[in-house]
Write a protein that holds these residues in place. Sequence first.
Motif, PDB file in Angstrom:
ATOM      1  N   HIS A 106     -10.727  -8.351   4.152  1.00 31.23           N
ATOM      2  CA  HIS A 106     -10.734  -6.916   3.897  1.00 31.23           C
ATOM      3  C   HIS A 106     -10.258  -6.638   2.477  1.00 31.23           C
ATOM      4  CE1 HIS A 106     -11.117  -6.198   8.216  1.00 31.23           C
ATOM      5  NE2 HIS A 106     -10.174  -7.111   8.389  1.00 31.23           N
ATOM      6  N   CYS A 119      -3.366 -13.373   1.818  1.00 35.05           N
ATOM      7  CA  CYS A 119      -3.883 -12.427   0.835  1.00 35.05           C
ATOM      8  C   CYS A 119      -4.379 -13.234  -0.354  1.00 35.05           C
ATOM      9  CB  CYS A 119      -2.820 -11.416   0.423  1.00 35.05           C
ATOM     10  SG  CYS A 119      -2.634 -10.120   1.660  1.00 35.05           S
ATOM     11  N   GLU A 157      -8.344  -4.827  -0.182  1.00 31.80           N
ATOM     12  CA  GLU A 157      -7.121  -4.021  -0.165  1.00 31.80           C
ATOM     13  C   GLU A 157      -7.080  -3.090  -1.374  1.00 31.80           C
ATOM     14  OE1 GLU A 157      -4.448  -4.113   2.152  1.00 31.80           O
ATOM     15  OE2 GLU A 157      -5.990  -5.166   3.291  1.00 31.80           O
ATOM     16  N   GLU A 187       1.807  -5.443   3.665  1.00 27.05           N
ATOM     17  CA  GLU A 187       0.821  -6.044   4.574  1.00 27.05           C
ATOM     18  C   GLU A 187       0.642  -7.528   4.280  1.00 27.05           C
ATOM     19  OE1 GLU A 187      -2.793  -3.804   4.256  1.00 27.05           O
ATOM     20  OE2 GLU A 187      -1.936  -2.051   5.233  1.00 27.05           O
ATOM     21  N   CYS A 188       0.611  -7.872   3.015  1.00 28.09           N
ATOM     22  CA  CYS A 188       0.405  -9.270   2.631  1.00 28.09           C
ATOM     23  C   CYS A 188       1.612 -10.139   2.971  1.00 28.09           C
ATOM     24  CB  CYS A 188       0.088  -9.365   1.140  1.00 28.09           C
ATOM     25  SG  CYS A 188      -1.567  -8.757   0.726  1.00 28.09           S
ATOM     26  N   TYR A 236      -7.323  -9.216   2.062  1.00 28.62           N
ATOM     27  CA  TYR A 236      -6.528  -9.652   3.211  1.00 28.62           C
ATOM     28  C   TYR A 236      -7.488 -10.422   4.114  1.00 28.62           C
ATOM     29  CZ  TYR A 236      -3.641  -9.238   7.446  1.00 28.62           C
ATOM     30  OH  TYR A 236      -2.893  -9.493   8.573  1.00 28.62           O
ATOM     31  N   TYR A 255      -5.354  -2.028  -4.482  1.00 28.46           N
ATOM     32  CA  TYR A 255      -4.424  -2.645  -5.425  1.00 28.46           C
ATOM     33  C   TYR A 255      -5.048  -2.525  -6.807  1.00 28.46           C
ATOM     34  CZ  TYR A 255      -0.495  -5.733  -6.474  1.00 28.46           C
ATOM     35  OH  TYR A 255       0.689  -6.236  -6.933  1.00 28.46           O
ATOM     36  N   THR A 259       0.218  -2.422   0.315  1.00 32.71           N
ATOM     37  CA  THR A 259      -0.559  -3.662   0.222  1.00 32.71           C
ATOM     38  C   THR A 259       0.359  -4.877   0.191  1.00 32.71           C
ATOM     39  OG1 THR A 259      -2.425  -2.574  -0.864  1.00 32.71           O
ATOM     40  CG2 THR A 259      -2.221  -4.951  -1.191  1.00 32.71           C
TER      41      THR A 259
END
Length: 172
Positions: free
Chosen positions: A94, A39, A96, A26-27, A104, A98, A23
């Motif tokens: 979306h 994010c 995520e 991606e962020c 996101y 976490y 995560t």
Amino acid sequence: MENILNKFSIKEGSKEAEIVKRTISECEANGIKGEEKLCITSLESMVDFTISKLGNNVEAVSTEVDKNSNGLQQYVIAKGVNKLGEKNKTIVCHKENYPYAVFYCHKTDSTEVYSVPLEGVDGNMVKTIAVCHTDTSEWNPKHLAFYVLKVQPGTVPICHILPQDHVVWVSN
């Protein structure tokens, strides 16, 4: 990363640690060409990001599944598919994986959003939101969608139904 894992009492090397790392990665990664992303960890930040990109006249929509349904596997598309908002005037957020809420959120130049009613074999109706990516030429060629659909980046639009915990903002 060590501080984050310690804060949430997550053991290094565990499945949970890998999810947190993915995560964060991606962020922190740069968006693809034509994508504006952020994010977000609060509803206020989500609204601020959306308004900064789309203006004040927006609506949030999401998939609505009846709690008594058995998921989406036993449904077919019913009549009444409707396009929501204008092309390039949507933001998709979306959920995520976490330890707390992280979304996101991104606006891309080639996204169209549709409301898609589905009808179950038992007559139950579900309102889903479908997102269609009309240009996938900048996507990672190893993206799961290309493998599943047996296509190459940039050759065909890729559409998918969003899960319940994702949010789409459309400009009205």
